[in-house]
Motif scaffolding. Structure first.
Motif, PDB file in Angstrom:
ATOM      1  N   LEU A 126      -4.009   1.180  -1.651  1.00 31.47           N
ATOM      2  CA  LEU A 126      -2.795   1.557  -1.429  1.00 31.47           C
ATOM      3  C   LEU A 126      -2.864   2.658  -0.220  1.00 31.47           C
ATOM      4  CD1 LEU A 126      -1.762   2.410  -5.190  1.00 31.47           C
ATOM      5  CD2 LEU A 126      -0.970   0.370  -3.479  1.00 31.47           C
ATOM      6  N   PHE A 127      -3.726   3.464  -0.249  1.00 28.55           N
ATOM      7  CA  PHE A 127      -4.055   4.234   1.036  1.00 28.55           C
ATOM      8  C   PHE A 127      -3.959   3.422   2.255  1.00 28.55           C
ATOM      9  CE2 PHE A 127      -6.349   6.781   3.890  1.00 28.55           C
ATOM     10  CZ  PHE A 127      -5.810   7.562   4.309  1.00 28.55           C
ATOM     11  N   LEU A 128      -4.952   2.416   2.527  1.00 31.02           N
ATOM     12  CA  LEU A 128      -4.943   1.555   3.607  1.00 31.02           C
ATOM     13  C   LEU A 128      -3.422   1.091   4.091  1.00 31.02           C
ATOM     14  CD1 LEU A 128      -8.428   0.301   3.425  1.00 31.02           C
ATOM     15  CD2 LEU A 128      -7.679   2.279   4.576  1.00 31.02           C
ATOM     16  N   ALA A 129      -2.845   0.711   2.731  1.00 30.08           N
ATOM     17  CA  ALA A 129      -1.472  -0.154   3.057  1.00 30.08           C
ATOM     18  C   ALA A 129      -0.551   0.982   3.634  1.00 30.08           C
ATOM     19  CB  ALA A 129      -1.139  -0.689   1.859  1.00 30.08           C
ATOM     20  N   TYR A 130      -0.408   2.113   2.915  1.00 30.39           N
ATOM     21  CA  TYR A 130       0.281   3.180   3.694  1.00 30.39           C
ATOM     22  C   TYR A 130       0.058   3.647   4.993  1.00 30.39           C
ATOM     23  CZ  TYR A 130       2.419   7.691   4.274  1.00 30.39           C
ATOM     24  OH  TYR A 130       3.009   8.742   4.844  1.00 30.39           O
ATOM     25  N   GLU A 131      -1.196   3.620   5.540  1.00 33.24           N
ATOM     26  CA  GLU A 131      -1.628   4.238   6.621  1.00 33.24           C
ATOM     27  C   GLU A 131      -1.102   2.972   7.558  1.00 33.24           C
ATOM     28  OE1 GLU A 131      -3.104   6.699   8.086  1.00 33.24           O
ATOM     29  OE2 GLU A 131      -2.607   7.776   6.216  1.00 33.24           O
ATOM     30  N   PHE A 132      -1.110   1.615   7.286  1.00 33.96           N
ATOM     31  CA  PHE A 132      -0.801   0.626   8.048  1.00 33.96           C
ATOM     32  C   PHE A 132       0.678   0.296   8.290  1.00 33.96           C
ATOM     33  CE2 PHE A 132      -0.553  -4.244   8.972  1.00 33.96           C
ATOM     34  CZ  PHE A 132      -0.982  -4.070  10.305  1.00 33.96           C
ATOM     35  N   VAL A 133       1.228   0.529   6.920  1.00 34.57           N
ATOM     36  CA  VAL A 133       2.896   0.051   7.430  1.00 34.57           C
ATOM     37  C   VAL A 133       3.400   1.423   7.229  1.00 34.57           C
ATOM     38  CG1 VAL A 133       4.832  -0.923   5.876  1.00 34.57           C
ATOM     39  CG2 VAL A 133       2.489  -1.785   5.667  1.00 34.57           C
ATOM     40  N   GLY A 134       3.185   2.523   6.586  1.00 39.11           N
ATOM     41  CA  GLY A 134       3.999   3.817   6.602  1.00 39.11           C
ATOM     42  C   GLY A 134       3.845   4.592   7.863  1.00 39.11           C
ATOM     43  N   VAL A 135       2.385   4.639   8.204  1.00 34.14           N
ATOM     44  CA  VAL A 135       2.165   5.307   9.364  1.00 34.14           C
ATOM     45  C   VAL A 135       2.220   4.842  10.677  1.00 34.14           C
ATOM     46  CG1 VAL A 135       0.213   6.840  10.414  1.00 34.14           C
ATOM     47  CG2 VAL A 135       0.698   6.988   8.055  1.00 34.14           C
ATOM     48  N   PHE A 136       1.271   3.514  10.591  1.00 31.43           N
ATOM     49  CA  PHE A 136       1.484   2.607  12.052  1.00 31.43           C
ATOM     50  C   PHE A 136       2.692   1.913  12.156  1.00 31.43           C
ATOM     51  CE2 PHE A 136       0.608  -1.399  13.868  1.00 31.43           C
ATOM     52  CZ  PHE A 136       0.136  -0.938  15.420  1.00 31.43           C
ATOM     53  N   GLY A 137       3.171   1.267  11.344  1.00 33.85           N
ATOM     54  CA  GLY A 137       4.411   0.579  11.354  1.00 33.85           C
ATOM     55  C   GLY A 137       5.633   1.215  11.473  1.00 33.85           C
ATOM     56  N   ALA A 138       5.998   2.121  10.238  1.00 36.02           N
ATOM     57  CA  ALA A 138       7.051   3.003  10.281  1.00 36.02           C
ATOM     58  C   ALA A 138       7.091   4.455  11.254  1.00 36.02           C
ATOM     59  CB  ALA A 138       7.536   3.471   8.877  1.00 36.02           C
ATOM     60  N   GLY A 139       5.741   4.727  11.512  1.00 38.42           N
ATOM     61  CA  GLY A 139       5.732   5.845  12.325  1.00 38.42           C
ATOM     62  C   GLY A 139       5.558   5.532  13.876  1.00 38.42           C
ATOM     63  N   PHE A 140       4.306   4.896  14.278  1.00 40.71           N
ATOM     64  CA  PHE A 140       3.987   4.586  15.503  1.00 40.71           C
ATOM     65  C   PHE A 140       4.805   3.399  16.256  1.00 40.71           C
ATOM     66  CE2 PHE A 140       1.589   2.286  18.555  1.00 40.71           C
ATOM     67  CZ  PHE A 140       1.516   3.024  19.762  1.00 40.71           C
ATOM     68  N   LEU A 141       5.025   2.301  15.585  1.00 41.78           N
ATOM     69  CA  LEU A 141       5.807   1.202  16.113  1.00 41.78           C
ATOM     70  C   LEU A 141       7.090   1.576  16.204  1.00 41.78           C
ATOM     71  CD1 LEU A 141       3.884  -1.733  14.790  1.00 41.78           C
ATOM     72  CD2 LEU A 141       3.817  -0.738  16.937  1.00 41.78           C
ATOM     73  N   LEU A 150      11.995  -4.497  11.778  1.00 42.86           N
ATOM     74  CA  LEU A 150      11.096  -5.406  12.264  1.00 42.86           C
ATOM     75  C   LEU A 150       9.720  -4.846  12.228  1.00 42.86           C
ATOM     76  CD1 LEU A 150      10.639  -8.443  13.271  1.00 42.86           C
ATOM     77  CD2 LEU A 150      10.968  -7.444  15.459  1.00 42.86           C
ATOM     78  N   PRO A 151       9.445  -3.660  12.489  1.00 40.23           N
ATOM     79  CA  PRO A 151       7.858  -3.441  12.677  1.00 40.23           C
ATOM     80  C   PRO A 151       7.486  -3.102  11.159  1.00 40.23           C
ATOM     81  CG  PRO A 151       9.153  -1.922  14.290  1.00 40.23           C
ATOM     82  CD  PRO A 151      10.240  -2.796  13.412  1.00 40.23           C
ATOM     83  N   ILE A 152       8.349  -2.386  10.400  1.00 38.04           N
ATOM     84  CA  ILE A 152       7.904  -2.213   9.231  1.00 38.04           C
ATOM     85  C   ILE A 152       7.846  -3.659   8.205  1.00 38.04           C
ATOM     86  CG2 ILE A 152       8.427  -1.019   6.907  1.00 38.04           C
ATOM     87  CD1 ILE A 152       9.861   0.806   8.417  1.00 38.04           C
ATOM     88  N   VAL A 153       8.802  -4.535   8.395  1.00 40.01           N
ATOM     89  CA  VAL A 153       8.585  -5.871   7.781  1.00 40.01           C
ATOM     90  C   VAL A 153       7.491  -6.551   8.248  1.00 40.01           C
ATOM     91  CG1 VAL A 153       9.684  -8.022   7.415  1.00 40.01           C
ATOM     92  CG2 VAL A 153      11.190  -5.902   7.181  1.00 40.01           C
ATOM     93  N   GLY A 154       7.115  -6.598   9.474  1.00 39.68           N
ATOM     94  CA  GLY A 154       5.964  -7.212  10.042  1.00 39.68           C
ATOM     95  C   GLY A 154       4.776  -6.987   9.722  1.00 39.68           C
ATOM     96  N   THR A 155       4.540  -5.381   9.882  1.00 37.64           N
ATOM     97  CA  THR A 155       3.240  -4.931   9.279  1.00 37.64           C
ATOM     98  C   THR A 155       3.058  -5.165   7.908  1.00 37.64           C
ATOM     99  OG1 THR A 155       4.280  -2.574   9.178  1.00 37.64           O
ATOM    100  CG2 THR A 155       3.050  -3.099  11.155  1.00 37.64           C
ATOM    101  N   PHE A 156       4.179  -5.072   6.951  1.00 33.44           N
ATOM    102  CA  PHE A 156       4.145  -5.307   5.598  1.00 33.44           C
ATOM    103  C   PHE A 156       3.589  -6.857   5.242  1.00 33.44           C
ATOM    104  CE2 PHE A 156       6.025  -7.584   1.909  1.00 33.44           C
ATOM    105  CZ  PHE A 156       5.610  -6.683   0.711  1.00 33.44           C
ATOM    106  N   PHE A 157       4.266  -7.784   5.925  1.00 37.44           N
ATOM    107  CA  PHE A 157       3.901  -9.020   5.679  1.00 37.44           C
ATOM    108  C   PHE A 157       2.503  -9.480   6.168  1.00 37.44           C
ATOM    109  CE2 PHE A 157       8.311 -10.106   5.120  1.00 37.44           C
ATOM    110  CZ  PHE A 157       8.141 -10.921   3.877  1.00 37.44           C
ATOM    111  N   LEU A 158       2.026  -8.744   7.418  1.00 34.01           N
ATOM    112  CA  LEU A 158       0.671  -8.995   7.617  1.00 34.01           C
ATOM    113  C   LEU A 158      -0.244  -8.197   6.641  1.00 34.01           C
ATOM    114  CD1 LEU A 158      -1.282  -9.870   9.872  1.00 34.01           C
ATOM    115  CD2 LEU A 158      -0.828  -7.884  11.071  1.00 34.01           C
ATOM    116  N   GLY A 159      -0.026  -7.106   6.233  1.00 36.23           N
ATOM    117  CA  GLY A 159      -0.959  -6.714   5.203  1.00 36.23           C
ATOM    118  C   GLY A 159      -0.945  -7.275   3.953  1.00 36.23           C
ATOM    119  N   PHE A 160      -0.013  -7.749   3.637  1.00 36.14           N
ATOM    120  CA  PHE A 160       0.241  -8.482   2.433  1.00 36.14           C
ATOM    121  C   PHE A 160      -0.703  -9.855   2.272  1.00 36.14           C
ATOM    122  CE2 PHE A 160       2.384 -11.552  -0.662  1.00 36.14           C
ATOM    123  CZ  PHE A 160       2.296 -10.872  -1.741  1.00 36.14           C
TER     124      PHE A 160
END
Length: 250
Positions: free
Chosen positions: A29-44, A97-107
């Motif tokens: 869950l932490f890695l998913a948050y870092e990838f989707v929440g921080v990288f996707g929703a934050g950086f991208l 798009l960045p959040i949905v894209g990173t979510f599907f990639l992580g999923f």
């Protein structure tokens, strides 16, 4: 690294353990948050919203509209405060798009690695409290991508009671990828504590409603029988093609 290696089998065994599986779940869950929440929703999102659209596309579109379109109403429709380009297009591409894209990639990584069936085994005891079994976690996780598709996958559940409970929880508490994108986009600037609070409230609502529904809806839960695939690190080709088919609806 190919499937079936020693570390993959070791991870697969510990992921289903009622003791070691909990910290593994929190790490996932932490890695998913870092990838989707921080990288996707934050950086991208920041890169696209403030950089590409804020400094490039929107000023350029406004400059062209001022010189080409003589009607103020049409200019406002395209590049005004709530215009098609300045708001609708930028929100769809720069935020959702960045959040949905990173979510599907992580999923896709979680699905192809074989972790999701092991998660179903680990949470079986919890889902028995709401009148279901561990299989119910699979359509509920799929609901984070698309509630409609997840509702169709409730057919994997054996009894009518289980299908009704999971469908109720999908409709009531599971946000789809578009809703998840908006929620994470709003909470991204607040911090991780707000995301944890939202997730805790959502989990509490699901458990309380599921428990009450299990007492009201007649019927019994089925036995938990699930095939566990080999665990391993998925290939980029498999995950990418599967996520492309899922996002394109094919």
């Amino acid at each position: 690294m190919p499937r079936g290696t020693d570390w993959a089998r070791l991870f697969g065994r510990f992921a289903m353990d009622p003791v070691y599986g909990v910290p593994i779940l929190f790490v996932v869950l932490f890695l998913a948050y870092e990838f989707v929440g921080v990288f996707g929703a934050g950086f991208l999102v920041g890169l696209l919203e403030n950089g590409v659209f804020g400094r490039g596309i929107i000023p350029a579109a406004a400059w062209i509209a001022e010189r080409v379109i003589p009607w103020p109403f049409l200019r406002d429709f395209l590049v005004g405060p709530y215009g098609m380009i300045s708001m609708a297009l930028s929100y769809a591409i720069a935020i959702v798009l960045p959040i949905v894209g990173t979510f599907f990639l992580g999923f896709g990584v979680l699905e192809d690695s074989g972790y999701l069936p092991r998660l179903a085994v680990m949470v079986d005891r919890i889902f028995k409290k709401i009148g279901c079994n561990g299989k119910a976690v699979l359509p509920m996780i799929l609901g984070l991508g698309c509630d409609t598709m997840a509702t169709l996958t409730t057919r994997i559940l054996e009894t009518r009671k289980e299908r009704i409970i999971v469908t109720l929880l999908l409709a009531l508490g599971i946000p789809c990828s578009a809703q998840l994108g908006v929620i994470l986009g709003m909470l991204g600037d607040v911090g991780g504590a707000a995301v944890l609070a939202w997730a805790a409230i959502l989990a509490a609502v699901i458990l309380v409603v599921g428990f009450l529904a299990s007492k009201v809806i007649p019927g019994e839960a089925s036995d938990f029988i699930l095939e566990i695939p080999p665990s391993g690190f998925p290939s980029s080709e498999t995950s990418g093609s599967r996520r492309w088919r899922a996002s394109s609806g094919t």
